[in-house]
Every structure is written in C-alpha cells, then in structure tokens.
Motif scaffolding. Structure first.
Motif, PDB file in Angstrom:
ATOM      1  N   VAL A 115       0.949  -1.286  -0.012  1.00 46.70           N
ATOM      2  CA  VAL A 115       0.149   0.152  -0.141  1.00 46.70           C
ATOM      3  C   VAL A 115       0.836   1.113   0.131  1.00 46.70           C
ATOM      4  CG1 VAL A 115      -1.741   1.495   1.411  1.00 46.70           C
ATOM      5  CG2 VAL A 115      -2.029  -1.079   0.946  1.00 46.70           C
ATOM      6  N   ASP A 116       1.934   1.204   0.899  1.00 43.55           N
ATOM      7  CA  ASP A 116       2.771   2.343   0.736  1.00 43.55           C
ATOM      8  C   ASP A 116       3.610   2.825  -0.547  1.00 43.55           C
ATOM      9  OD1 ASP A 116       4.237   4.612   2.273  1.00 43.55           O
ATOM     10  OD2 ASP A 116       5.986   3.148   2.309  1.00 43.55           O
ATOM     11  N   ARG A 117       4.142   1.534  -0.922  1.00 42.26           N
ATOM     12  CA  ARG A 117       4.775   1.673  -2.398  1.00 42.26           C
ATOM     13  C   ARG A 117       3.851   2.129  -3.316  1.00 42.26           C
ATOM     14  NH1 ARG A 117       8.246  -3.048  -0.186  1.00 42.26           N
ATOM     15  NH2 ARG A 117      10.074  -1.937   0.333  1.00 42.26           N
ATOM     16  N   LEU A 118       2.637   1.640  -3.401  1.00 39.57           N
ATOM     17  CA  LEU A 118       1.779   1.989  -4.504  1.00 39.57           C
ATOM     18  C   LEU A 118       1.144   3.573  -4.395  1.00 39.57           C
ATOM     19  CD1 LEU A 118      -0.323  -1.380  -5.064  1.00 39.57           C
ATOM     20  CD2 LEU A 118       1.414  -0.522  -6.592  1.00 39.57           C
ATOM     21  N   SER A 119       1.123   3.865  -3.160  1.00 37.10           N
ATOM     22  CA  SER A 119       0.613   5.100  -2.691  1.00 37.10           C
ATOM     23  C   SER A 119       1.627   6.259  -3.358  1.00 37.10           C
ATOM     24  CB  SER A 119       0.460   5.436  -1.297  1.00 37.10           C
ATOM     25  OG  SER A 119      -0.747   4.741  -0.603  1.00 37.10           O
ATOM     26  N   LYS A 120       3.043   5.840  -3.185  1.00 33.73           N
ATOM     27  CA  LYS A 120       4.175   6.373  -3.519  1.00 33.73           C
ATOM     28  C   LYS A 120       4.206   6.749  -5.194  1.00 33.73           C
ATOM     29  CE  LYS A 120       7.617   5.899   0.042  1.00 33.73           C
ATOM     30  NZ  LYS A 120       8.806   5.173   0.042  1.00 33.73           N
ATOM     31  N   SER A 121       3.894   5.545  -5.619  1.00 31.09           N
ATOM     32  CA  SER A 121       3.893   5.576  -7.084  1.00 31.09           C
ATOM     33  C   SER A 121       2.712   6.362  -7.789  1.00 31.09           C
ATOM     34  CB  SER A 121       3.467   4.092  -7.765  1.00 31.09           C
ATOM     35  OG  SER A 121       4.521   3.258  -7.125  1.00 31.09           O
ATOM     36  N   VAL A 122       1.533   6.233  -7.081  1.00 29.83           N
ATOM     37  CA  VAL A 122       0.461   7.106  -7.760  1.00 29.83           C
ATOM     38  C   VAL A 122       0.663   8.634  -7.435  1.00 29.83           C
ATOM     39  CG1 VAL A 122      -2.011   7.798  -7.245  1.00 29.83           C
ATOM     40  CG2 VAL A 122      -1.533   5.526  -7.303  1.00 29.83           C
ATOM     41  N   LYS A 123       1.243   9.051  -6.551  1.00 32.27           N
ATOM     42  CA  LYS A 123       1.862  10.340  -6.155  1.00 32.27           C
ATOM     43  C   LYS A 123       2.799  10.898  -7.349  1.00 32.27           C
ATOM     44  CE  LYS A 123       0.497  10.550  -1.297  1.00 32.27           C
ATOM     45  NZ  LYS A 123       1.011  10.229  -0.109  1.00 32.27           N
ATOM     46  N   GLU A 124       3.812   9.816  -7.388  1.00 37.67           N
ATOM     47  CA  GLU A 124       4.766  10.225  -8.082  1.00 37.67           C
ATOM     48  C   GLU A 124       4.535  10.480  -9.903  1.00 37.67           C
ATOM     49  OE1 GLU A 124       9.366  10.637  -8.396  1.00 37.67           O
ATOM     50  OE2 GLU A 124       7.630  10.797  -6.902  1.00 37.67           O
ATOM     51  N   LEU A 125       3.512   9.567 -10.214  1.00 38.26           N
ATOM     52  CA  LEU A 125       3.086   9.749 -11.522  1.00 38.26           C
ATOM     53  C   LEU A 125       2.034  10.860 -11.700  1.00 38.26           C
ATOM     54  CD1 LEU A 125       3.349   8.207 -14.027  1.00 38.26           C
ATOM     55  CD2 LEU A 125       1.193   6.791 -13.573  1.00 38.26           C
ATOM     56  N   ASN A 126       1.577  11.310 -10.700  1.00 38.42           N
ATOM     57  CA  ASN A 126       0.769  12.578 -10.618  1.00 38.42           C
ATOM     58  C   ASN A 126       1.504  13.823 -10.841  1.00 38.42           C
ATOM     59  OD1 ASN A 126      -2.090  12.768 -10.688  1.00 38.42           O
ATOM     60  ND2 ASN A 126      -2.307  12.279  -8.438  1.00 38.42           N
ATOM     61  N   ASN A 127       2.794  13.635 -10.252  1.00 35.37           N
ATOM     62  CA  ASN A 127       3.743  14.910 -10.006  1.00 35.37           C
ATOM     63  C   ASN A 127       4.582  15.026 -11.506  1.00 35.37           C
ATOM     64  OD1 ASN A 127       2.860  15.382  -7.540  1.00 35.37           O
ATOM     65  ND2 ASN A 127       4.481  14.370  -6.411  1.00 35.37           N
ATOM     66  N   ILE A 128       4.665  14.129 -12.299  1.00 39.31           N
ATOM     67  CA  ILE A 128       5.435  14.160 -13.500  1.00 39.31           C
ATOM     68  C   ILE A 128       5.063  15.454 -14.108  1.00 39.31           C
ATOM     69  CG2 ILE A 128       5.752  13.098 -15.601  1.00 39.31           C
ATOM     70  CD1 ILE A 128       6.082  10.498 -14.219  1.00 39.31           C
ATOM     71  N   GLY A 129       3.843  15.739 -14.299  1.00 41.32           N
ATOM     72  CA  GLY A 129       3.447  17.210 -14.940  1.00 41.32           C
ATOM     73  C   GLY A 129       4.017  17.084 -16.473  1.00 41.32           C
ATOM     74  N   LYS A 130       4.555  18.037 -16.504  1.00 44.01           N
ATOM     75  CA  LYS A 130       5.284  18.395 -17.991  1.00 44.01           C
ATOM     76  C   LYS A 130       6.715  17.895 -18.058  1.00 44.01           C
ATOM     77  CE  LYS A 130       1.907  21.796 -19.892  1.00 44.01           C
ATOM     78  NZ  LYS A 130       0.813  21.308 -19.007  1.00 44.01           N
ATOM     79  N   SER A 131       7.120  17.179 -17.046  1.00 44.48           N
ATOM     80  CA  SER A 131       8.580  16.899 -17.055  1.00 44.48           C
ATOM     81  C   SER A 131       8.888  16.001 -18.376  1.00 44.48           C
ATOM     82  CB  SER A 131       8.853  15.726 -15.950  1.00 44.48           C
ATOM     83  OG  SER A 131       8.499  16.277 -14.991  1.00 44.48           O
ATOM     84  N   LYS A 132      10.363  16.329 -18.540  1.00 44.61           N
ATOM     85  CA  LYS A 132      10.773  15.999 -19.942  1.00 44.61           C
ATOM     86  C   LYS A 132      12.238  15.408 -19.636  1.00 44.61           C
ATOM     87  CE  LYS A 132       8.223  18.222 -23.636  1.00 44.61           C
ATOM     88  NZ  LYS A 132       7.514  19.214 -22.967  1.00 44.61           N
ATOM     89  N   GLY A 133      12.766  14.848 -20.611  1.00 48.28           N
ATOM     90  CA  GLY A 133      14.049  14.188 -20.754  1.00 48.28           C
ATOM     91  C   GLY A 133      14.535  13.407 -19.443  1.00 48.28           C
TER      92      GLY A 133
END
Length: 199
Positions: A115-133
């Motif tokens: 649960v902890d790791r999947l929560s972090k994954s969901v947040k991280e993917l959310n935070n990608i925004g317009k990240s590139k490279g």
C-alpha cells in the motif's frame, strides 16, 4: 374487436422497444476509449483482468497512456488497501494455528508495504506534470521501482502460505485476494512501462 384494441397498444410499445434497442446497441458498440484499453491490455500478463478492471473508467482514460497507467495504479492501490484491511481482520480470528498466525502477520506487513509503495507510485506519476528528458526518466524510474517492489511484497505474502501445513480456509481466502492484487499490480507495471517507453 380484439384487434382494434390491440393496435393502439402495439403502437405505444414501438417507441419503447426502439429506445431500448438503440440503448442496447450503443452499449454493445465499443467506444474508441474501450478499444484503446483493450489494445493496451493485450500486452499485459493478465489481459482479461486488465480490461475488466479498467474499462469501467473508459470515460476518464479516453486514449491517454498516462491516464491509463495512473488509473491502473489507482485500481491496484485500492485493491491492495481492501486486501490489507481483510488480512488485518484475519489476525483477530480465533483458533488460528501458530504457523497461520505468523504467516498472516507477515502477510499483513507485506500488504502494508505494498500500500505504501503503490501510494508513492500514484503520487509520483501525478507529479510528473510536463517533465521531460532526464527529469521524466527519474520520476518514471521511481514509479517502476516502487511498483516492482510492491509486486515482490505481494508474492512474498503468498509464498508465506506455502506448504500443506497451512492449507485451509484462511490460506485460500487470503491467497485469492493477494493473487488478484498481484495480477492487477503486474498489469499496472506493464502499462507504466509502456507509458515510459512512449516518451
């Protein structure tokens, strides 16, 4: 006489039958979003489960690989949380054997990590925004690492019930739920990897 009273009734029924028929045909013809989900799921290890668990979110996913990966992770997280709650209740069962208690407690710990790791994954993917490279790759690497670790946790929980000594209702009930979580997590990882490749 009977025929003349039957005709108005039939005329009233026709529009209802027509509406029901068109509603059914619109449901039967898959939308572009559903086709996108089916095509994406065909590359996962459990395609039928993938389609079944994600097609209900077709309107939100549309044809976005990112939204598909995000939704797959969220579905995996929700199932992991439900399973963790279930395993937690099992620890309170009366009459468990000593080895069962140990296996259940270990599994609860593994599901907590999941649960902890999947929560972090969901947040991280959310935070990608317009990240590139490199920035994008760094975020995606985090997501992939956490989801892979969650999958390992789930498999470790199931392995904890290996051997005939632990056969029974407790093992069967926990195993069925955790295997389902592991399968949706495996699918989520495949969809995350696919999304990462497209950038």
């Amino acid at each position: 006489m009977a025929r003349s009273t039957l005709l108005p009734s039939l005329l009233l029924l026709l529009p209802i039958l027509y509406i029901a028929g068109t509603a059914e045909s619109s449901v039967a013809t898959p939308s572009a979003a559903t086709n996108f989900i089916k095509a994406s799921c065909s590359t996962t290890r459990y395609p039928a489960l993938c389609v079944q668990s994600l097609s209900v979110y077709a309107s939100a996913i549309q044809q976005s690989p990112r939204q598909l990966a995000q939704t797959a992770l969220s579905v995996s997280l929700a199932r992991a949380q439900t399973t963790k709650t279930f395993v937690s209740k099992v620890t309170k069962f009366k009459g468990l054997k000593k080895r069962e208690i140990e296996a259940v407690k270990d599994c609860l710990e593994e599901m907590g990590d999941t649960v902890d790791r999947l929560s972090k994954s969901v947040k991280e993917l959310n935070n990608i925004g317009k990240s590139k490279g490199q920035d994008f790759l760094w975020h995606m690497s985090n997501v992939e690492t956490w989801v892979s670790a969650a999958l390992t946790d789930e498999n470790t929980c199931v392995d904890g019930f290996a051997g005939r000594a632990l056969d029974g209702k407790v093992k069967a009930a926990i195993r069925a739920r955790v295997v389902n979580v592991a399968q949706v997590t495996s699918n989520a990882l495949a969809l995350v990897n696919k999304f990462a490749e497209k950038h």
